[in-house]
Write an enzyme that holds these catalytic residues in place. Structure first.
Site, PDB file in Angstrom:
ATOM      1  CB  VAL A 691      60.057  72.604  59.631  1.00  0.00           C
ATOM      2  CG1 VAL A 691      60.838  73.846  60.047  1.00  0.00           C
ATOM      3  CG2 VAL A 691      58.754  72.512  60.403  1.00  0.00           C
ATOM      4  N   GLY A 692      61.836  71.781  57.137  1.00  0.00           N
ATOM      5  CA  GLY A 692      63.087  71.925  56.416  1.00  0.00           C
ATOM      6  C   GLY A 692      63.804  70.599  56.312  1.00  0.00           C
ATOM      7  CG  PHE A 696      73.276  63.472  58.862  1.00  0.00           C
ATOM      8  CD1 PHE A 696      73.888  62.641  57.933  1.00  0.00           C
ATOM      9  CD2 PHE A 696      74.067  64.326  59.603  1.00  0.00           C
ATOM     10  CE1 PHE A 696      75.265  62.647  57.770  1.00  0.00           C
ATOM     11  CE2 PHE A 696      75.448  64.333  59.449  1.00  0.00           C
ATOM     12  CZ  PHE A 696      76.047  63.496  58.523  1.00  0.00           C
ATOM     13  N   GLY A 697      68.694  64.461  57.742  1.00  0.00           N
ATOM     14  CA  GLY A 697      67.295  64.185  58.010  1.00  0.00           C
ATOM     15  C   GLY A 697      66.360  65.283  57.579  1.00  0.00           C
ATOM     16  CB  THR A 698      63.040  65.299  56.560  1.00  0.00           C
ATOM     17  OG1 THR A 698      63.804  64.793  55.448  1.00  0.00           O
ATOM     18  CG2 THR A 698      62.017  66.278  56.039  1.00  0.00           C
ATOM     19  CB  VAL A 699      62.968  69.472  60.607  1.00  0.00           C
ATOM     20  CG1 VAL A 699      62.292  69.979  61.873  1.00  0.00           C
ATOM     21  CG2 VAL A 699      64.445  69.182  60.864  1.00  0.00           C
ATOM     22  CE  LYS A 714      68.664  66.352  62.082  1.00  0.00           C
ATOM     23  NZ  LYS A 714      69.891  66.976  62.636  1.00  0.00           N
ATOM     24  CG  ASP A 823      77.601  72.259  60.325  1.00  0.00           C
ATOM     25  OD1 ASP A 823      78.191  73.042  59.557  1.00  0.00           O
ATOM     26  OD2 ASP A 823      76.648  71.557  59.961  1.00  0.00           O
TER      27      ASP A 823
END
Length: 981
Positions: A691-692, A696-699, A714, A823
């Protein structure tokens, strides 16, 4: 059906046509058509207006309803229909050719949908049609020749489609046309010579259509035209000298980004109603001889990046005529060939003038004293000219100026102390001149400075300590290549958020102050070319982010510290000093191309490429050797004991972690998941499920096979610094907060030992419509078909703005402990299936009572983070309000705060502020400039006003988030009421 049909009498055709239209609607998020049933007469249905006597359908208005599906051909059976408005929805497919049967149709608005194919030729049968709006679709092909029969058409709005085949000559037969808006279509070809027939044409917009060649002579015959907008094409040639006489009613002339050359016609002096002139990025040349004195409503002009200028001594006299333009606000002539002196007197120049940029020319002479009278200026840029003399003493009168650029001239004299009166100054550029004397200590009054460039002058004396008392200095302090002497003051350690210090090539002496180790944000430190002595202070070990360190050409001595090898440094220059001993071999010292140590005759060792002599190892005496053995044995014993204790602690932690592999949030009924289940649900973390990605991570999109439940995972990258802390913060935050506009986390999966690797993941609700970022800036998402760019209507943007503000109000006011997001940006705003906005990514959040001002560190994203975070200010709810203001302005203008157009001269906040309230349509996202009504303009103005008030530089000037919610609620209510009419 029988009762409805009996009540209808002879109008059953209209009833059945509306039912057929409803049957093609696949998604109705606001239940607009829920009233379309047999219990009420169709004339009472939402969006339907009928004739009074015959009860036939007269108007269908379903604008901004979020409807999706396709258009039913049965609409063509509504034989009494005069108005069909279906704009700002997501209807797909072709425009039904049966619409050509609507012989009474006067207004057809299908803008901002996903319609494809060509315009049906038989729309030409709608002879009463006056308004046709098909903008923001994916229509293609040539415009049908048959449309030439629409002799009553006054408005043709077809911009932002894929029409090709050149701009058709038959348009010239539509002599009733007042508006042609066809920009952003790949028409190509040349402009046909047919415009002279359009005696009623008021606005012609063909920007970005790929047209080329010269302007046809007939263009100059449209004396009625107010707006001539042809930017972003390949048009060339010269403008007719008598343009201003032939087009006397011009208000907006926009020819930027073409290939025009020759002079700008002086006949424009006769166009008394001219408001704006945009000639940027062409090849115009010669003297600018326009007399602006009659243009009472003239707002301004931009003509940067041309070849304007004749070299005649009086060629800058046109500025004198601008003194009569009482509404003048913008003058931009950067990067031309103007050669001459600024006039010594201009009379009563407009106090509304806020932008005066004439840099990059060949101006000579002195800066005239009247510059100090322009008290409305927020930007003054005279850089890169040949100006001489001194800075006028009354420069201190420009109390509103935020950016002052006088660099790259031949200015002399001293820097006037009055410059310290410019307390709103953000950026000061005085470099590359011939200033003498000392740096005025009054600069310490400019407490909002972020950039200070005074390098490459002839300044002398000591560096005033007051410079280091400016907490806002966060980008660059450059005093290089002057004749400054004395020590570098210990107060330099106060600049804890400064990224670059450059005092190179002066006559500074003494030791490098230990306090410089407190400047923990430093990325570049340039001290070369001075007389610094002593050793490199050990306090510099705290400069973990340093990228470039140059200490060359000084009198430094001692050993090179080992800690320099621990930095991720790009360039280290220690050459031509008196360092001694062994050169380290780790980190930057292992890279021959990144390290310079030449000119230090007492160094030895290091990597072979340095070609230094080997270090001599002296043999120790016996008693020293025995003592060394004892110390080593004692140290080894201590280390072994420590390791044993550590192993025991790790064993207990491992048992505890294995006991609690997953921890579900209170009140949630969601299955606990193992690594293997998540692996299966994401199809092995397949790229097709991606997804994106974030900091700090990947979804990933995940589906449980048992109940086909869709959710998002995530996966936290534990190799990223701060990732583990971010993971804990996000889990902690969303355990304690619940709101409809916050992303819901189901499970925090932590400390899973899978094949020897630790695995952390957040499992949260899946948002099928992706992020606000992709909708605002046209990025294709996984759920967006190829060729279909996402588009947000004004009403949708207002709802998103309200949703986000509501979430912030909840976090700041209604949690047991106020939560600061830290953020807020479009990437962290996710949209569900109904386009409801949800705030996510709490990895940087702060619980308000636990924060301690500057010790919390810089948080947020460049462009969205408030200015106080960069200068050690406390993290607070007002910081979130600032980020929200920037977000809201981005939603209205369609421009990111990091857009290339923003930089030295302007930012998003000022860009919006300068347009308010009279020029907001100049900055609004072009996708919103469709079918504009007076209420829409008022609505946009209100949103810009909120965005500007929220993004003020100082916290005390920002809006309260509760007031934001209240105002947006009124705006939303008013807009929904307008759309339902």
């Amino acid at each position: 059906m029988i009762s409805q049909a009996n009540a209808l009498g002879g109008n059953e055709t209209d009833f059945l046509s509306l039912q057929a239209f409803k049957s093609r609607i696949l998604h109705d998020p606001y239940s607009t058509t829920s009233s379309w049933n047999n219990s009420t007469h169709f004339c009472q249905w939402a969006g339907i207006t009928c004739t009074n006597k015959s009860q036939r359908v007269l108007v269908i208005n379903l604008t901004d309803k979020g409807l999706s599906g396709s258009l039913s051909p049965h609409l063509g059976n509504l034989s009494f229909l005069q108005v069909l408005k279906l704009g700002n929805n997501t209807f797909k497919g072709n425009i039904p050719y049966q619409l050509g049967n609507l012989l009474r149709l006067q207004i057809l608005n299908l803008n901002n949908n996903l319609l494809q194919g060509q315009i049906p030729p038989n729309l030409s049968q709608c002879l009463n049609l006056t308004y046709l709006n098909l903008a923001y679709n994916s229509l293609m092909g040539k415009l049908p020749q048959e449309l030439t029969s629409l002799s009553n058409l006054t408005d043709l709005i077809i911009h932002d489609n894929n029409f090709t085949g050149g701009f058709p000559p038959f348009i010239g037969n539509l002599t009733s046309l007042q508006t042609i808006s066809a920009s952003s279509n790949p028409f190509g070809g040349t402009l046909p010579d047919i415009f002279g027939r359009m005696k009623n044409l008021v606005a012609l917009g063909l920007g970005g259509t790929g047209i080329f060649g010269t302007l046809p002579p007939s263009i100059y015959n449209i004396s009625s035209i107010n707006i001539l907008s042809l930017p972003g094409n390949n048009l060339s040639g010269k403008l007719l000298p008598n343009l201003g006489l032939m087009l006397p009613n011009l208000q907006f002339l926009q020819l930027g980004s073409n290939q025009f050359d020759g002079p700008i016609p002086s006949s424009l002096s006769n166009v008394s109603g001219l408001v704006r002139l945009d000639m940027t990025n062409n090849s115009f040349s010669g003297k600018l001889s326009i007399d602006f004195s009659r243009m009472k409503s003239f707002y301004g002009m931009v003509m940067w990046n041309n070849n304007l200028g004749s070299g005649e001594p009086d060629e800058m006299q046109f500025i004198v005529s601008l003194a009569n333009c009482t509404d003048l606000q913008v003058l931009g002539f950067q990067d031309n060939q103007f050669k001459g002196a600024l006039p010594s007197y201009v009379g009563n120049f407009s106090q509304k003038l806020y932008h005066f940029a004439i840099s990059g020319n060949q101006l000579y002479g002195e800066i005239p004293p009247w510059i100090g009278d322009l008290t409305g200026l927020t930007l003054l840029s005279l850089r890169n000219n040949e100006l001489t003399g001194s800075i006028p003493l009354n420069i201190g009168n420009l109390y509103k100026v935020q950016r002052l650029t006088l660099s790259s001239n031949q200015l002399t004299g001293s820097i006037p102390p009055s410059i310290g009166n410019l307390t709103l100054l953000n950026d000061l550029y005085l470099h590359e001149n011939r200033f003498e004397g000392t740096i005025p200590s009054s600069l310490g009054n400019c407490q909002q400075l972020t950039w200070l460039y005074i390098q490459d002058n002839n300044l002398s004396g000591t560096i005033p300590k007051e410079l280091f008392g400016i907490p806002s200095l966060s980008i660059t302090l450059s005093l290089a290549r002057n004749r400054l002497f004395g020590s570098l003051p210990d107060e330099v350690g106060k600049l804890v958020h400064l990224a670059q210090i450059d005092v190179s090539d002066n006559e500074l002496s003494g030791e490098i102050p230990r306090s410089i180790g407190s400047c923990t944000s430093l990325q570049n430190l340039y001290l070369q070319g001075n007389f610094f002595r002593g050793s490199i202070p050990s306090s510099l070990a705290s400069l973990k982010g340093i990228q470039n360190l140059d200490l060359s050409r000084n009198n430094l001595s001692g050993r090179i510290p080992e800690f320099l090898g621990e930095f991720s440094i790009s360039n280290l220059n220690l050459s031509f000093n008196n360092f001694e001993g062994e050169v380290p071999t780790k980190g930057v010292f292992a890279n021959f191309n990144s390290t310079l140590v030449s000119g230090n005759r007492r160094l030895c060792g290091g990597i072979s490429e340095l070609k230094l002599p080997k270090c001599t190892i002296l043999k120790p005496k016996k008693h020293k050797k025995l003592l060394k053995i004892i110390l080593i044995a004692a140290s080894a014993t201590s280390i072994l004991v420590g390791l044993l204790v550590l192993l025991i602690l790790c064993w207990f932690k491992r048992r505890k972690d294995r006991k609690n592999v997953q921890e579900s949030l209170p009140g949630e009924t969601f299955p606990k998941l193992s690594y293997e289940q998540i692996l299966k649900a994401t199809n092995g973390f397949s790229p097709s499920n991606l997804v994106g990605t974030g900091g700090f991570g990947t979804v990933y999109r995940a589906v449980l096979n048992d109940d086909e439940m869709v959710f998002a995972v995530k996966v936290v990258n534990l190799n990223r610094r701060g990732a583990s802390k971010s993971f804990i913060a996000e889990c902690e935050a969303l355990r304690n907060v619940r709101h409809r506009n916050l992303v819901k986390i189901y499970t925090c999966c932590s400390s899973i030992d899978f094949q020897g690797n630790e695995f952390k993941a957040l499992v949260y609700e899946f948002m099928p419509n992706g992020s606000l970022e992709s909708w605002l800036h046209g990025n294709l998402t996984a759920n967006t078909a190829a060729g279909e760019l996402p588009k947000l209507t004004l009403l949708q943007r207002i709802r998103v703005a309200f949703d986000v503000a509501s979430a912030l109000e909840y976090l700041h006011r209604h949690c047991q402990t106020p939560v600061i997001h830290c953020d807020l940006k479009p990437n962290n705003i996710l949209l569900d299936n109904d386009m409801v906005a949800h705030v996510g990514d709490f990895g940087l959040m702060v619980m308000e009572p636990n924060q301690h001002g500057s010790s919390i560190g810089i948080r947020g994203t460049i462009g969205y983070a408030p200015p106080e975070y960069g200068v050690g200010g406390e993290v607070s709810t007002y910081g979130d309000v600032y980020s929200y203001g920037i977000l809201l302005l981005e939603m209205v203008t369609g421009k990111k705060p990091t857009d290339p157009m923003f930089g030295e001269d302007i930012n998003l906040h000022n860009y919006a502020k300068m347009s308010f309230p009279d020029r907001i349509l100049e900055i609004v996202d072009p996708m919103l400039l469709q079918d504009m009504k007076e209420d829409d303009t008022k609505c946009l103005a209100s949103m810009i006003n909120i965005g500007v008030k929220c993004s003020m530089d100082t916290t005390r000037d920002r809006m309260d988030i509760g007031d934001v919610v209240d105002e947006l609620s009124l705006i939303l209510k008013d807009r929904e009421s307008t759309s339902s009419r």
